[in-house]
Structures are given as structure tokens and as C-alpha cells.
Design an enzyme around this catalytic site. Structure first.
Site, PDB file in Angstrom:
ATOM      1  N   ARG A  50     -40.168  45.011 -44.807  1.00 22.07           N
ATOM      2  CA  ARG A  50     -40.094  46.298 -45.486  1.00 22.07           C
ATOM      3  C   ARG A  50     -38.759  46.948 -45.173  1.00 22.07           C
ATOM      4  O   ARG A  50     -38.656  47.803 -44.288  1.00 22.07           O
ATOM      5  CB  ARG A  50     -41.273  47.174 -45.060  1.00 22.07           C
ATOM      6  CG  ARG A  50     -42.589  46.688 -45.674  1.00 22.07           C
ATOM      7  CD  ARG A  50     -43.779  47.326 -45.023  1.00 22.07           C
ATOM      8  NE  ARG A  50     -43.868  46.916 -43.630  1.00 22.07           N
ATOM      9  CZ  ARG A  50     -44.807  47.307 -42.777  1.00 22.07           C
ATOM     10  NH1 ARG A  50     -45.742  48.132 -43.177  1.00 22.07           N
ATOM     11  NH2 ARG A  50     -44.813  46.886 -41.541  1.00 22.07           N
ATOM     12  N   ASP A  52     -35.493  49.274 -45.190  1.00 26.13           N
ATOM     13  CA  ASP A  52     -35.312  50.708 -45.381  1.00 26.13           C
ATOM     14  C   ASP A  52     -34.371  51.001 -46.539  1.00 26.13           C
ATOM     15  O   ASP A  52     -33.663  50.118 -47.026  1.00 26.13           O
ATOM     16  CB  ASP A  52     -34.683  51.313 -44.118  1.00 26.13           C
ATOM     17  CG  ASP A  52     -35.692  51.465 -42.997  1.00 26.13           C
ATOM     18  OD1 ASP A  52     -36.847  51.807 -43.276  1.00 26.13           O
ATOM     19  OD2 ASP A  52     -35.300  51.234 -41.832  1.00 26.13           O
ATOM     20  N   ARG A 198     -30.323  47.399 -36.600  1.00 16.35           N
ATOM     21  CA  ARG A 198     -29.353  48.500 -36.693  1.00 16.35           C
ATOM     22  C   ARG A 198     -29.091  49.113 -35.322  1.00 16.35           C
ATOM     23  O   ARG A 198     -27.982  49.564 -35.030  1.00 16.35           O
ATOM     24  CB  ARG A 198     -29.844  49.554 -37.684  1.00 16.35           C
ATOM     25  CG  ARG A 198     -29.765  49.069 -39.138  1.00 16.35           C
ATOM     26  CD  ARG A 198     -30.561  49.935 -40.091  1.00 16.35           C
ATOM     27  NE  ARG A 198     -30.085  51.313 -40.094  1.00 16.35           N
ATOM     28  CZ  ARG A 198     -30.688  52.308 -40.759  1.00 16.35           C
ATOM     29  NH1 ARG A 198     -31.788  52.044 -41.471  1.00 16.35           N
ATOM     30  NH2 ARG A 198     -30.198  53.520 -40.711  1.00 16.35           N
TER      31      ARG A 198
END
Lengths: 245, 245
Positions: A50, A52, A198
Site C-alpha cells: 500500500r 503512500d 523513507r
């Protein structure tokens, strides 16, 4: 009934992310609308990861079911036709066993985080890379990254909103290489925590700048505290590059 | 007075082209406004190549004069600051002799034309490559391209609006290579006619599809007639990659 496995490419800057949401256009919604447009059916599309808002995919994997079976060429081409005004495309469609699940059957996910390391701001790569003007030492980043490889409690690199049952994950690979003015961070694991790659990129940047040593990165990992780590790097540089089964 | 040579990168899809025009925002205008914003002066910026709308530059060269000399670091960083909302950036600024002219002193220009050769439409590369779904034979394209190398009358590959004094140009290099799903066409010459590289790309596509042989391409060149050649490939795939002096 037939179950279809899709390999999907998309430019994340055109979406609110993979998952359907109230506040904007999601990749999942784009795909579901394309399926409905050619088949008249309204199946749910399940994705392997999923991603972002702003995160790109070179090879996201999804699956869905059709009551009326059709050829995989029709699925791919008809979906691409209906996606023509949307920055998402079907690279491949295949019929799979009905036990196959894009998310739960996945045994590995690969991401690449892309940094453009130069003084001048981005133009052609805007939204497609993280601009870092301070000179980074990619070799130091690569060496330090190895302290993160293996099975660890990655709480320091986990978003507060993360829904994973456990912060313990096994990171199979974390490699950093320089390619001209670009620095590429390649990460591979069975699964990742929310924002994990990230957050790796944000902390590895500190190593690249010389602000952190490999020891500092190790201490950050061992702190098991999000506040110990570096910033969350922007979504622009993140690419889901593959899912293995 | 000081003369500055700039190396400029830009995303052509954000501009009506290099040259100032009534009908939209040009790269030249963006640069001139950035110079005025930091210096208060209003010099003209001259470019080595007047790229069309949608054509990108990885290393366009321009020059301009300032009455009040300032450091090259200031020029580069101040221009980039004022260009922050525009898809153009200054990669380098240098002080040059006042005899230097970005256009007239240039001894060579290099372009790369980029084709994405795959069945699925473009997403992340939309506006940055020419999507060609029909399978192309890059080796055949490269071999045929060699008939264009050398000094020729290139009228068949010249836009009707071309302002060049003569259709005779010397093409130093025309190389075609495949890089995964991409095909790259590299062209190098002292100067080019208007649309010349895009017209090469359109005709080489016919060779890649198997519709034309090298002989057909040679006949097209010898016809000296624009109607003999293939389509003008879209600007999306064209990059000015360098200018030599």
C-alpha cells in the site's frame, strides 16, 4: 470465475496513494474503474504494497477476480485503454490460481530510493527523486547500511501510524550505490513497516553528510524509538520495484 | 562588464520552447526574469539551440552580460533561487571572454532522442519519451542510420519553417542503441536544421518496424523532399545533451 494477477506501473505524484480514500484519487480506484469500464463487473483490486501518496511503482502487483473469464491480453489492453488519462499502466496480466493473493502470498518486496545529489534543483526529475544538495558519501552510506541488515526491531524507523502487528522485520538487503549524480538505495525484505524505507533514507543521508557514523546508525536502531532516527525522506524518491512470490 | 556562460537544464513540457514568444512562457524569459530579480539588470540571454516546445535540455548553453560583475556562485545560486517554481535550473555559471557567444561560437551540438518501446503506455516517463508500442529492431535502425552520417542536403528532414540558410549539414554521428525497453538515438553535428533530429527519429522508426530498409532511408535522403520522409517524432523524447566550443 478467473483470478488475474497484474503488474502495474504508476507515477505516484498523480495519486493519493495505492489505497482508496475519501480525499482524492487512489491507484486502486483508478484500476477498479478501468475494470468496471471494460467488464461491467466491480471487483476489488488487492495490492501487494500500500504505497503512500507520491510513492511510485515500477512493478506493483495486484489481483482481482472476474466472473466472466476473458483473455489476459484483453484485460491488459482494455485496462490500459481506460487508464489512458491516468498515470498508471498495466505492464502484464496473467491468470493465476485462486489461492494466489497479491498481498498475502508475497514472499518479498523490493524498493529503490533515489536521491539526486547535486547543487542545482531538480527540473526533469522533479517529483521523481529527492534533491539533496549537500555532497553525500555513498560508500560510507553503504557500509553503515549493513548494520540494519538482518532481523531487528525496527521501531526507530517505523511511522507512528504503522498498522503492522510487530516492529520486528528481517531486512534481506540494503545497498547504496552512486550512479553519476544519483544515489540509489536498494532495499529488500519479506515486508516493511510503514515509512521504513523513507526513514532509512533519511538516516542514511545523515551518514552520507558525515553527521553520523555507522556506530550512530547502530545506536539509532538499538534505541527502538522513532525520535532517535533521521527525518522521513520525501515520497518523491521511493519506487516499489518488484514483488516476489 | 562581465559575460557569463550558463549550463542550463530544463523540462521542456513546462515551456513554449527556448525562445521568447507572445503565446506562453519560454525558457529564455524565465532566465531573463531570474537575472533581473537578483541583479536589477535586464540583459538578453542568448542560447546555443532554440529548442521547440516540449523539447528538454540536459545541458543547454546560454550567455548574458552584467554591467556589475558578481561571482559565478552568486549567479548560479541566485538564479536557481528565483527559478524555484519553474522547471529550469542552472547547473553551472562561468565568466567567459566577451568574444564568447553561446550560439555563434558553438562547434558542436549533441541531442539524444528517447523512445520507450513497449506495449504499455507511459506513466512516470509521460512527456519525457516517445511511446512506440510496436516492437522496433534497434540494430537495424543503427545500421540504416549510417547512411545519413556525413555531409548531405537534408531537405527531406527539414521543417518547412526552418530558417537555416542552407539544407546542407554535416552529421558527425547518428547512433542507435537499445537500453532495456528504451531505444536511444544519439545525434551529433555542428548544427542541425529545424526538426532534423525528430524527423530522423520518425524515419528510423519506420526502419525499426521493418517498413523501411537502409536503402529506403537512403532514397528518402536523396529525394531532398520533406514528403519523402517519415513523421516528425513528438518533442517529448528529444533532449539537448550538450554543446561544444
Amino acid at each position: 470465475m478467473a483470478r488475474y494477477k497484474l503488474i502495474i506501473e504508476y507515477d505516484g505524484s498523480g495519486f493519493v496513494g495505492w489505497q482508496r480514500q475519501e480525499n482524492g484519487f487512489a491507484v486502486q480506484q483508478a484500476l477498479e474503474e478501468a475494470i468496471e469500464a471494460f467488464s461491467g463487473e466491480t471487483p476489488r483490486v488487492f495490492g501487494a504494497g500500500r504505497t503512500d501518496s507520491g510513492v511510485h511503482a515500477l512493478a506493483q502487483v495486484g489481483h482481482f477476480d472476474l466472473l466472466r473469464e476473458t483473455t489476459t491480453d484483453t484485460v491488459r489492453d482494455a485496462m490500459n485503454y481506460h487508464l489512458r488519462d491516468v498515470p498508471a499502466a498495466i505492464l502484464q496480466a496473467r491468470i493465476v490460481d485462486e489461492e494466489f493473493h497479491s498481498r498475502f502470498s508475497a514472499t518479498g518486496r523490493s524498493y529503490t530510493y533515489r536521491i539526486t545529489n547535486r547543487r542545482a534543483p531538480l527540473t526533469i526529475e522533479k517529483g521523481r527523486s529527492w534533491w539533496v544538495p549537500v555532497k553525500l558519501d555513498a560508500e560510507a552510506m553503504h557500509e553503515a547500511a549493513q548494520v540494519l541488515v538482518g532481523k531487528h526491531d525496527f521501531s526507530s524507523f517505523r511511522a507512528t501510524v504503522c498498522q503492522s502487528d510487530s516492529p520486528v522485520k528481517t531486512l534481506n538487503k540494503l545497498e547504496v550505490e552512486r550512479d553519476g549524480e544519483h544515489i540509489l538505495i536498494h532495499a529488500q525484505a519479506r515486508s516493511f513497516l510503514h515509512h521504513q524505507v523513507r526513514n532509512f533514507a533519511g538516516s542514511l543521508k545523515k551518514v552520507g553528510e558525515g553527521k553520523w557514523t555507522a556506530e550512530d546508525l547502530k545506536a539509532c536502531l538499538e534505541a527502538r524509538d522513532r525520535r532517535a532516527a533521521g527525518q522521513t525522506a520525501p515520497p518523491d524518491g521511493l519506487y516499489l520495484t518488484g514483488v516476489s512470490y
